[in-house]
Motif scaffolding. Structure first.
Motif, short mmCIF file in Angstrom:
data_model
loop_
_atom_site.label_atom_id
_atom_site.label_comp_id
_atom_site.label_asym_id
_atom_site.label_seq_id
_atom_site.Cartn_x
_atom_site.Cartn_y
_atom_site.Cartn_z
N ALA A 149 49.04 34.24 34.67
CA ALA A 149 48.03 34.78 35.58
C ALA A 149 46.64 34.62 34.98
CB ALA A 149 48.30 36.25 35.89
N ALA A 150 45.63 34.62 35.84
CA ALA A 150 44.25 34.52 35.38
C ALA A 150 43.36 35.39 36.27
CB ALA A 150 43.77 33.06 35.44
N VAL A 151 42.31 35.93 35.67
CA VAL A 151 41.32 36.68 36.42
C VAL A 151 40.20 35.71 36.81
CG1 VAL A 151 39.72 38.62 36.45
CG2 VAL A 151 41.86 38.78 35.15
N LEU A 152 40.05 35.50 38.11
CA LEU A 152 39.05 34.56 38.61
C LEU A 152 37.81 35.29 39.10
CD1 LEU A 152 41.32 32.18 40.76
CD2 LEU A 152 40.87 32.12 38.29
N ASN A 153 36.67 34.65 38.93
CA ASN A 153 35.43 35.13 39.52
C ASN A 153 34.88 33.97 40.35
OD1 ASN A 153 32.87 36.01 40.21
ND2 ASN A 153 32.54 37.04 38.26
N VAL A 154 34.98 34.07 41.66
CA VAL A 154 34.51 33.02 42.56
C VAL A 154 33.37 33.58 43.39
CG1 VAL A 154 35.14 31.40 44.38
CG2 VAL A 154 36.84 32.05 42.67
N ASP A 155 32.17 33.12 43.08
CA ASP A 155 30.97 33.59 43.79
C ASP A 155 30.88 35.11 43.81
OD1 ASP A 155 30.17 31.00 44.29
OD2 ASP A 155 31.10 30.91 46.26
N GLY A 156 31.20 35.72 42.67
CA GLY A 156 31.08 37.17 42.56
C GLY A 156 32.32 37.95 42.96
N GLN A 157 33.29 37.28 43.57
CA GLN A 157 34.55 37.96 43.93
C GLN A 157 35.53 37.82 42.78
OE1 GLN A 157 36.10 37.44 47.99
NE2 GLN A 157 34.35 36.10 48.38
N ARG A 158 35.96 38.94 42.26
CA ARG A 158 36.80 38.95 41.06
C ARG A 158 38.20 39.45 41.40
NH1 ARG A 158 34.96 41.00 35.18
NH2 ARG A 158 36.89 41.91 34.43
N LYS A 159 39.22 38.70 40.95
CA LYS A 159 40.59 39.08 41.28
C LYS A 159 41.57 38.48 40.28
CE LYS A 159 43.99 39.06 45.03
NZ LYS A 159 44.29 38.57 46.41
N LEU A 160 42.63 39.24 39.98
CA LEU A 160 43.73 38.72 39.17
C LEU A 160 44.64 37.91 40.08
CD1 LEU A 160 45.36 38.87 36.41
CD2 LEU A 160 46.69 40.63 37.56
N VAL A 161 44.86 36.64 39.73
CA VAL A 161 45.67 35.74 40.56
C VAL A 161 46.80 35.18 39.72
CG1 VAL A 161 45.66 33.71 42.06
CG2 VAL A 161 43.61 35.13 41.88
N ARG A 162 48.02 35.29 40.23
CA ARG A 162 49.17 34.79 39.50
C ARG A 162 49.39 33.30 39.78
NH1 ARG A 162 51.42 39.39 37.64
NH2 ARG A 162 51.05 41.29 38.84
N VAL A 163 50.14 32.63 38.91
CA VAL A 163 50.43 31.21 39.08
C VAL A 163 51.14 30.99 40.43
CG1 VAL A 163 51.86 29.31 38.23
CG2 VAL A 163 50.54 30.69 36.63
#
Length: 216
Positions: A33-47
């Motif tokens: 899993a990785a914590v993504l920050n896309v244009d200010g939106q932050r979320k833990l996303v699993r493979v």
């Protein structure tokens, strides 16, 4: 054929600025899993799952993550978050004080994956722990996503499932990707805020108060 190719090229050229404008960062890494920050939106996303902006996590480990952005796969290493204008965003430390309560314990209202929970702080618990009835109320499908294990309780051993919560929050303190345990039966009677959360923040006791602070 030429016209079709030209149209395709023009379409790609028109789409490129929109793709380039998206800022994609990996601000946290975990196995699978990785914590993504896309244009200010932050979320833990699993493979295998998609996060903000449709960004998909292809693989992830402690060294980096492979993301699929607009159909293109690329390796991303852990990066710092930046504020608009290119200057490093220095987030303010969040602080929370909890008074000692019933039974000499520290109690605090919070949430797991956005669902309200009443926690009892337990520094002797290795993870955020709950019984199966509490997990069902929170909508945690632990028998499907969890890994079977055996835990020791005050009354002996019990079957349990190791799970990972997307986010655990108390007050203004939020931690992503927190290890948890769901125990078969009715114990523990309270949801325990264990060390899988507490080790990710700074905490200390001061004159009958438990003081917790973010580490960054």
């Amino acid at each position: 054929m030429f016209c079709r190719s030209l149209i395709t090229v023009l379409a790609c050229m028109l789409a490129w600025p929109a793709l380039a404008a998206s800022q994609v960062q990996v601000v946290g890494l975990f196995p699978g899993a990785a914590v993504l920050n896309v244009d200010g939106q932050r979320k833990l996303v699993r493979v295998g799952q998609s996060g903000p902006g449709g960004v998909q996590v292809v693989s992830a480990d402690s060294k980096g993550a492979v993301l699929r952005v607009a159909g293109v796969e690329r390796h991303y290493s852990l990066s710092r978050e930046y504020a608009p204008g290119g200057f490093s965003a220095a987030p303010e430390k969040q602080r929370l004080s909890i008074a000692r309560g019933l039974g000499g314990h520290y109690w605090i209202a919070g949430s797991i994956n956005g669902q309200t929970v009443q926690f009892m702080v337990d520094t002797g618990a290795t993870a955020v722990a709950m019984n199966e009835g509490q997990a069902q109320r929170l909508g945690i499908d632990y028998r499907v996503v969890g890994q079977p294990m055996v835990v020791s309780t005050a009354s002996g051993t019990a079957n349990a499932w190791r799970v990972k919560f997307d986010r655990v929050k108390i007050g203004s303190l939020e931690v992503l990707g927190v290890d948890g345990v769901v125990v078969q039966g009715s114990a523990p009677t309270e949801v325990l805020l264990g060390m899988s959360f507490l080790s990710r923040v700074s905490w200390r006791e001061e004159q009958g108060m438990l003081v917790l602070e973010s580490k960054f």
